[in-house]
Enzyme design. Sequence first.
Site, PDB file in Angstrom:
ATOM      1  N   GLU A 345       0.864  -1.174   0.000  1.00 38.74           N
ATOM      2  CA  GLU A 345       0.000   0.000   0.000  1.00 38.74           C
ATOM      3  C   GLU A 345       0.899   1.222   0.000  1.00 38.74           C
ATOM      4  O   GLU A 345       1.896   1.252   0.745  1.00 38.74           O
ATOM      5  CB  GLU A 345      -0.852   0.072   1.285  1.00 38.74           C
ATOM      6  CG  GLU A 345      -1.940  -0.977   1.381  1.00 38.74           C
ATOM      7  CD  GLU A 345      -2.769  -0.862   2.672  1.00 38.74           C
ATOM      8  OE1 GLU A 345      -3.972  -1.053   2.617  1.00 38.74           O
ATOM      9  OE2 GLU A 345      -2.178  -0.566   3.727  1.00 38.74           O
ATOM     10  N   ILE A 346       0.587   2.179  -0.839  1.00 36.10           N
ATOM     11  CA  ILE A 346       1.184   3.508  -0.695  1.00 36.10           C
ATOM     12  C   ILE A 346      -0.011   4.421  -0.474  1.00 36.10           C
ATOM     13  O   ILE A 346      -0.845   4.600  -1.380  1.00 36.10           O
ATOM     14  CB  ILE A 346       1.977   3.930  -1.951  1.00 36.10           C
ATOM     15  CG1 ILE A 346       3.167   2.991  -2.151  1.00 36.10           C
ATOM     16  CG2 ILE A 346       2.456   5.383  -1.818  1.00 36.10           C
ATOM     17  CD1 ILE A 346       3.990   3.265  -3.402  1.00 36.10           C
TER      18      ILE A 346
END
Length: 458
Positions: A345-346
């Site tokens: 996840e960013i």
Amino acid sequence: MARTPFFLSKRLVRFAVLVVIFLFIIMNLGSQTKKVDDIKNTGDLNKASGTGTDNVDGVDKIAVLKTVASAASVMAESQKNNAQAPIVAGTSPEIVQPKPELTQKEKADAVEASINRMNPSDTVSFINQFQGVKGTRPKACFVTLVRNSELHGLVDSIRLVEKRFNAQFKYDWIFLNDEPFTLEFKDTIQREVSSTVKFGLIPTEHWSYPDYIDQTKAAKAREAMAHIIYGTSESYRHMCRYQSGFFWRHPLLDDYDWYWRVEPDIKLYCDINYDVFQWMQDHDKVYGFTITIHEYVDTIKTLWKTSMDFFTENPNYLAKNNLMKFLSDDNGKTYNLCHFWSNFEIANLNLWRSPAYKAYFDYLDHSGGFFYERWGDAPVHSIAAALILPQDKLHYFSDIGYHHVPYDNCPLDPVVYKNNNCDCDQGNDFTFQNYACGKEYFEAAGLQKPPGWEKYRD
Ligand SMILES: Nc1nc2c(ncn2[C@@H]2O[C@H](COP(=O)(O)OP(=O)(O)OP(=O)(O)O)[C@@H](O)[C@H]2O)c(=O)[nH]1
Ligand SMILES: [Mg+2]
């Protein structure tokens, strides 16, 4: 006896002191009312704390929240006392001090309740309070939850992240564990990471049973799930609950607005020649992913119903233009099991800190599904991100070559593949395979699928 001149008399001094006190009270009431007014009309925490939105970099969010806490408690208290009559800013009789016996939790609840009332549906406005100035470096870090025993797999991940991205961009890296990290672990990691490294111990209250969970029932549920991957694991459930509701509350994360989640044993297949955090910030994105996938239905039997119950009770948290079509083929009646794979996840931490997400997590947590079933943080994050954000806040990183056992995101665009020195097999790209949800995502988000995507279906 000589009379004291009038200008030196005690009466005059007393009178002057009284005038000064009176003026001070009037001015103070005016500024309090202005703060309440600012928060109420704009939902702008920075304004309320006297900090311009252009100066977000210097803002300590905890301090900001503390600053608004008293004003927000005032609003909450006022509204409680007079549910029919909304607060009218500038009417000083509405301003009452919070009761001294309020606990920290009650104060925090009052702040949240007030923020909700200010801007009930707009999670994006909440996130924007903390948004950095476009073109500047965001406050971002890597975050890795990991056990001491996973050191070698983690070193492999770090080497690739460093080689492909962080040797150039030097973002801090935070490591979290429910047990103390060993010296060997810390020394090794410090040698591998090119930037600042921080190690955090998870507070017990974030990794244990809340008092509303029946532990006997939880143990029985685990026994009954022996046929499911991690079905009998207690620690896996604590891990999923932690990733859903707590990693972003760790004090080490307080200094950041953005994170990139990295797990042991992942791979990065291509160079990343731009600052992905700044790209997210400058393009007003909130949640970025690489792989989509269907969830095992047996792990989340009641997650969808519980989620829909929450949004039915709190329709104000649903974003307009949300991505319901990614999650459901019948407009919310049933879940199609699609989610973003959260091992990568960013994303913006303020999404999870938002009133909408906190209320959603709290609702799920009280229903018990993290322990009585085996809810993963991936579907929980995904349902929230897809429903409380407008769809243009999400971003698929088609250019980031990524692997988590057993799936690949391998850039299909030949220019990206060549320019970024990718070393994956495009024929193995998971995006449009049947078990993935790339097709569902592209169609829900109105994106054009790349030429030849159909050949990946089987
Ligand atoms: N400190 C700590 N970290 C954990 C624990 N369980 C899992 N993790 C970490 O949490 C993340 C997710 O756990 P994984 O075991 O990879 O879960 P998963 O990705 O669903 O399953 P895999 O397919 O086996 O990778 C990883 O970064 C793990 O290192 C635990 O009990 N303690
Ligand atoms: Mg994993």
